[in-house]
Design a protein around this motif. Sequence first.
Motif, PDB file in Angstrom:
ATOM      1  N   GLU A  53     -22.507 -38.072 -14.588  1.00  0.00           N
ATOM      2  CA  GLU A  53     -21.381 -38.485 -15.424  1.00  0.00           C
ATOM      3  C   GLU A  53     -21.374 -37.715 -16.737  1.00  0.00           C
ATOM      4  O   GLU A  53     -20.327 -37.289 -17.224  1.00  0.00           O
ATOM      5  CB  GLU A  53     -21.442 -39.993 -15.678  1.00  0.00           C
ATOM      6  CG  GLU A  53     -20.164 -40.508 -16.244  1.00  0.00           C
ATOM      7  CD  GLU A  53     -19.921 -41.942 -15.859  1.00  0.00           C
ATOM      8  OE1 GLU A  53     -19.440 -42.666 -16.741  1.00  0.00           O
ATOM      9  OE2 GLU A  53     -20.188 -42.341 -14.723  1.00  0.00           O
ATOM     10  N   PHE A  54     -22.538 -37.529 -17.319  1.00  0.00           N
ATOM     11  CA  PHE A  54     -22.652 -36.770 -18.568  1.00  0.00           C
ATOM     12  C   PHE A  54     -22.205 -35.326 -18.370  1.00  0.00           C
ATOM     13  O   PHE A  54     -21.393 -34.809 -19.140  1.00  0.00           O
ATOM     14  CB  PHE A  54     -24.091 -36.831 -19.088  1.00  0.00           C
ATOM     15  CG  PHE A  54     -24.302 -36.032 -20.334  1.00  0.00           C
ATOM     16  CD1 PHE A  54     -23.900 -36.524 -21.562  1.00  0.00           C
ATOM     17  CD2 PHE A  54     -24.911 -34.788 -20.279  1.00  0.00           C
ATOM     18  CE1 PHE A  54     -24.089 -35.778 -22.720  1.00  0.00           C
ATOM     19  CE2 PHE A  54     -25.102 -34.041 -21.421  1.00  0.00           C
ATOM     20  CZ  PHE A  54     -24.700 -34.535 -22.657  1.00  0.00           C
ATOM     21  N   ILE A  55     -22.731 -34.688 -17.353  1.00  0.00           N
ATOM     22  CA  ILE A  55     -22.409 -33.277 -17.127  1.00  0.00           C
ATOM     23  C   ILE A  55     -20.922 -33.082 -16.859  1.00  0.00           C
ATOM     24  O   ILE A  55     -20.326 -32.112 -17.318  1.00  0.00           O
ATOM     25  CB  ILE A  55     -23.264 -32.697 -15.982  1.00  0.00           C
ATOM     26  CG1 ILE A  55     -24.715 -32.582 -16.442  1.00  0.00           C
ATOM     27  CG2 ILE A  55     -22.733 -31.341 -15.519  1.00  0.00           C
ATOM     28  CD1 ILE A  55     -25.683 -32.170 -15.360  1.00  0.00           C
ATOM     29  N   THR A  56     -20.313 -34.019 -16.151  1.00  0.00           N
ATOM     30  CA  THR A  56     -18.894 -33.855 -15.805  1.00  0.00           C
ATOM     31  C   THR A  56     -17.957 -34.176 -16.976  1.00  0.00           C
ATOM     32  O   THR A  56     -16.747 -34.079 -16.823  1.00  0.00           O
ATOM     33  CB  THR A  56     -18.510 -34.710 -14.575  1.00  0.00           C
ATOM     34  OG1 THR A  56     -18.795 -36.083 -14.830  1.00  0.00           O
ATOM     35  CG2 THR A  56     -19.257 -34.230 -13.334  1.00  0.00           C
ATOM     36  N   ASP A  59     -16.070 -29.348 -18.824  1.00  0.00           N
ATOM     37  CA  ASP A  59     -15.878 -28.332 -17.784  1.00  0.00           C
ATOM     38  C   ASP A  59     -16.880 -27.187 -17.909  1.00  0.00           C
ATOM     39  O   ASP A  59     -17.344 -26.656 -16.902  1.00  0.00           O
ATOM     40  CB  ASP A  59     -14.459 -27.769 -17.826  1.00  0.00           C
ATOM     41  CG  ASP A  59     -13.415 -28.749 -17.342  1.00  0.00           C
ATOM     42  OD1 ASP A  59     -13.785 -29.763 -16.706  1.00  0.00           O
ATOM     43  OD2 ASP A  59     -12.214 -28.507 -17.598  1.00  0.00           O
ATOM     44  N   LYS A  60     -17.217 -26.815 -19.127  1.00  0.00           N
ATOM     45  CA  LYS A  60     -18.169 -25.724 -19.336  1.00  0.00           C
ATOM     46  C   LYS A  60     -19.525 -26.083 -18.740  1.00  0.00           C
ATOM     47  O   LYS A  60     -20.170 -25.253 -18.102  1.00  0.00           O
ATOM     48  CB  LYS A  60     -18.307 -25.431 -20.832  1.00  0.00           C
ATOM     49  CG  LYS A  60     -19.285 -24.343 -21.151  1.00  0.00           C
ATOM     50  CD  LYS A  60     -19.421 -24.146 -22.645  1.00  0.00           C
ATOM     51  CE  LYS A  60     -20.561 -23.164 -22.907  1.00  0.00           C
ATOM     52  NZ  LYS A  60     -21.090 -23.289 -24.246  1.00  0.00           N
ATOM     53  N   TRP A  61     -19.966 -27.319 -18.955  1.00  0.00           N
ATOM     54  CA  TRP A  61     -21.255 -27.757 -18.409  1.00  0.00           C
ATOM     55  C   TRP A  61     -21.213 -27.757 -16.881  1.00  0.00           C
ATOM     56  O   TRP A  61     -22.169 -27.343 -16.232  1.00  0.00           O
ATOM     57  CB  TRP A  61     -21.627 -29.139 -18.910  1.00  0.00           C
ATOM     58  CG  TRP A  61     -21.733 -29.270 -20.400  1.00  0.00           C
ATOM     59  CD1 TRP A  61     -21.907 -28.259 -21.307  1.00  0.00           C
ATOM     60  CD2 TRP A  61     -21.663 -30.473 -21.154  1.00  0.00           C
ATOM     61  NE1 TRP A  61     -21.951 -28.772 -22.572  1.00  0.00           N
ATOM     62  CE2 TRP A  61     -21.807 -30.121 -22.511  1.00  0.00           C
ATOM     63  CE3 TRP A  61     -21.490 -31.809 -20.816  1.00  0.00           C
ATOM     64  CZ2 TRP A  61     -21.790 -31.071 -23.532  1.00  0.00           C
ATOM     65  CZ3 TRP A  61     -21.480 -32.748 -21.830  1.00  0.00           C
ATOM     66  CH2 TRP A  61     -21.628 -32.385 -23.170  1.00  0.00           C
ATOM     67  N   VAL A  62     -20.098 -28.233 -16.331  1.00  0.00           N
ATOM     68  CA  VAL A  62     -19.951 -28.249 -14.870  1.00  0.00           C
ATOM     69  C   VAL A  62     -20.046 -26.836 -14.322  1.00  0.00           C
ATOM     70  O   VAL A  62     -20.765 -26.578 -13.355  1.00  0.00           O
ATOM     71  CB  VAL A  62     -18.610 -28.904 -14.456  1.00  0.00           C
ATOM     72  CG1 VAL A  62     -18.348 -28.706 -12.973  1.00  0.00           C
ATOM     73  CG2 VAL A  62     -18.585 -30.376 -14.819  1.00  0.00           C
ATOM     74  N   MET A  63     -19.339 -25.926 -14.950  1.00  0.00           N
ATOM     75  CA  MET A  63     -19.336 -24.550 -14.474  1.00  0.00           C
ATOM     76  C   MET A  63     -20.719 -23.916 -14.584  1.00  0.00           C
ATOM     77  O   MET A  63     -21.170 -23.243 -13.655  1.00  0.00           O
ATOM     78  CB  MET A  63     -18.286 -23.749 -15.237  1.00  0.00           C
ATOM     79  CG  MET A  63     -16.871 -24.199 -14.903  1.00  0.00           C
ATOM     80  SD  MET A  63     -15.606 -23.499 -15.974  1.00  0.00           S
ATOM     81  CE  MET A  63     -15.722 -21.779 -15.556  1.00  0.00           C
ATOM     82  N   GLU A  64     -21.404 -24.141 -15.698  1.00  0.00           N
ATOM     83  CA  GLU A  64     -22.752 -23.576 -15.864  1.00  0.00           C
ATOM     84  C   GLU A  64     -23.708 -24.140 -14.815  1.00  0.00           C
ATOM     85  O   GLU A  64     -24.480 -23.394 -14.203  1.00  0.00           O
ATOM     86  CB  GLU A  64     -23.298 -23.882 -17.257  1.00  0.00           C
ATOM     87  CG  GLU A  64     -22.669 -23.078 -18.360  1.00  0.00           C
ATOM     88  CD  GLU A  64     -23.211 -23.453 -19.733  1.00  0.00           C
ATOM     89  OE1 GLU A  64     -24.284 -24.106 -19.823  1.00  0.00           O
ATOM     90  OE2 GLU A  64     -22.567 -23.101 -20.723  1.00  0.00           O
ATOM     91  N   PHE A  65     -23.672 -25.446 -14.636  1.00  0.00           N
ATOM     92  CA  PHE A  65     -24.548 -26.076 -13.655  1.00  0.00           C
ATOM     93  C   PHE A  65     -24.237 -25.572 -12.251  1.00  0.00           C
ATOM     94  O   PHE A  65     -25.136 -25.148 -11.511  1.00  0.00           O
ATOM     95  CB  PHE A  65     -24.427 -27.598 -13.721  1.00  0.00           C
ATOM     96  CG  PHE A  65     -25.001 -28.292 -12.517  1.00  0.00           C
ATOM     97  CD1 PHE A  65     -26.340 -28.163 -12.195  1.00  0.00           C
ATOM     98  CD2 PHE A  65     -24.195 -29.057 -11.694  1.00  0.00           C
ATOM     99  CE1 PHE A  65     -26.875 -28.786 -11.066  1.00  0.00           C
ATOM    100  CE2 PHE A  65     -24.711 -29.683 -10.567  1.00  0.00           C
ATOM    101  CZ  PHE A  65     -26.056 -29.541 -10.257  1.00  0.00           C
ATOM    102  N   CYS A  66     -22.976 -25.599 -11.867  1.00  0.00           N
ATOM    103  CA  CYS A  66     -22.586 -25.201 -10.510  1.00  0.00           C
ATOM    104  C   CYS A  66     -22.863 -23.731 -10.248  1.00  0.00           C
ATOM    105  O   CYS A  66     -23.320 -23.376  -9.152  1.00  0.00           O
ATOM    106  CB  CYS A  66     -21.124 -25.527 -10.265  1.00  0.00           C
ATOM    107  SG  CYS A  66     -20.804 -27.298 -10.133  1.00  0.00           S
ATOM    108  N   ASP A  67     -22.607 -22.882 -11.227  1.00  0.00           N
ATOM    109  CA  ASP A  67     -22.887 -21.459 -11.052  1.00  0.00           C
ATOM    110  C   ASP A  67     -24.381 -21.235 -10.817  1.00  0.00           C
ATOM    111  O   ASP A  67     -24.773 -20.445  -9.965  1.00  0.00           O
ATOM    112  CB  ASP A  67     -22.416 -20.654 -12.264  1.00  0.00           C
ATOM    113  CG  ASP A  67     -20.899 -20.538 -12.338  1.00  0.00           C
ATOM    114  OD1 ASP A  67     -20.210 -20.862 -11.346  1.00  0.00           O
ATOM    115  OD2 ASP A  67     -20.394 -20.137 -13.414  1.00  0.00           O
ATOM    116  N   GLY A  68     -25.215 -21.949 -11.551  1.00  0.00           N
ATOM    117  CA  GLY A  68     -26.657 -21.825 -11.395  1.00  0.00           C
ATOM    118  C   GLY A  68     -27.174 -22.409 -10.093  1.00  0.00           C
ATOM    119  O   GLY A  68     -28.137 -21.908  -9.508  1.00  0.00           O
ATOM    120  N   ALA A  69     -26.534 -23.478  -9.629  1.00  0.00           N
ATOM    121  CA  ALA A  69     -26.984 -24.165  -8.409  1.00  0.00           C
ATOM    122  C   ALA A  69     -26.285 -23.676  -7.150  1.00  0.00           C
ATOM    123  O   ALA A  69     -26.633 -24.097  -6.052  1.00  0.00           O
ATOM    124  CB  ALA A  69     -26.759 -25.670  -8.564  1.00  0.00           C
ATOM    125  N   GLY A  70     -25.293 -22.814  -7.317  1.00  0.00           N
ATOM    126  CA  GLY A  70     -24.562 -22.313  -6.157  1.00  0.00           C
ATOM    127  C   GLY A  70     -23.669 -23.370  -5.523  1.00  0.00           C
ATOM    128  O   GLY A  70     -23.516 -23.402  -4.298  1.00  0.00           O
TER     129      GLY A  70
END
Length: 92
Positions: A53-56, A59-70
């Motif tokens: 919930e925090f990360i979402t 949008d920047k955090w979501v993108m950074e996390f998702c890019d790193g996690a694939g």
Amino acid sequence: MEHEHAQTIAYQALGWLVAHEELCPVFLGSTGGSVDDLRDKATDPAFLASVLEFITMDDKWVMEFCDGAGLAYDQPLRARYALPGAGEVHWT
């Protein structure tokens, strides 16, 4: 999304958050948690949901996390709604 898959994404998110030196203190400050809570509550599905919930929230955090996690950018929110405490969203 299956509960187990959602938990896997949440664990990935927790790892990403803990490694994020600038963002982790913001999470702890906003939740009132401590570094010990990160360890002690890591298996609690409600705590994992709070990480997602925090990360979402940004949008920047979501993108950074998702890019790193694939992961696709929609996966953290989908995982959030597959874990406990996610109520139905009403926009009216």
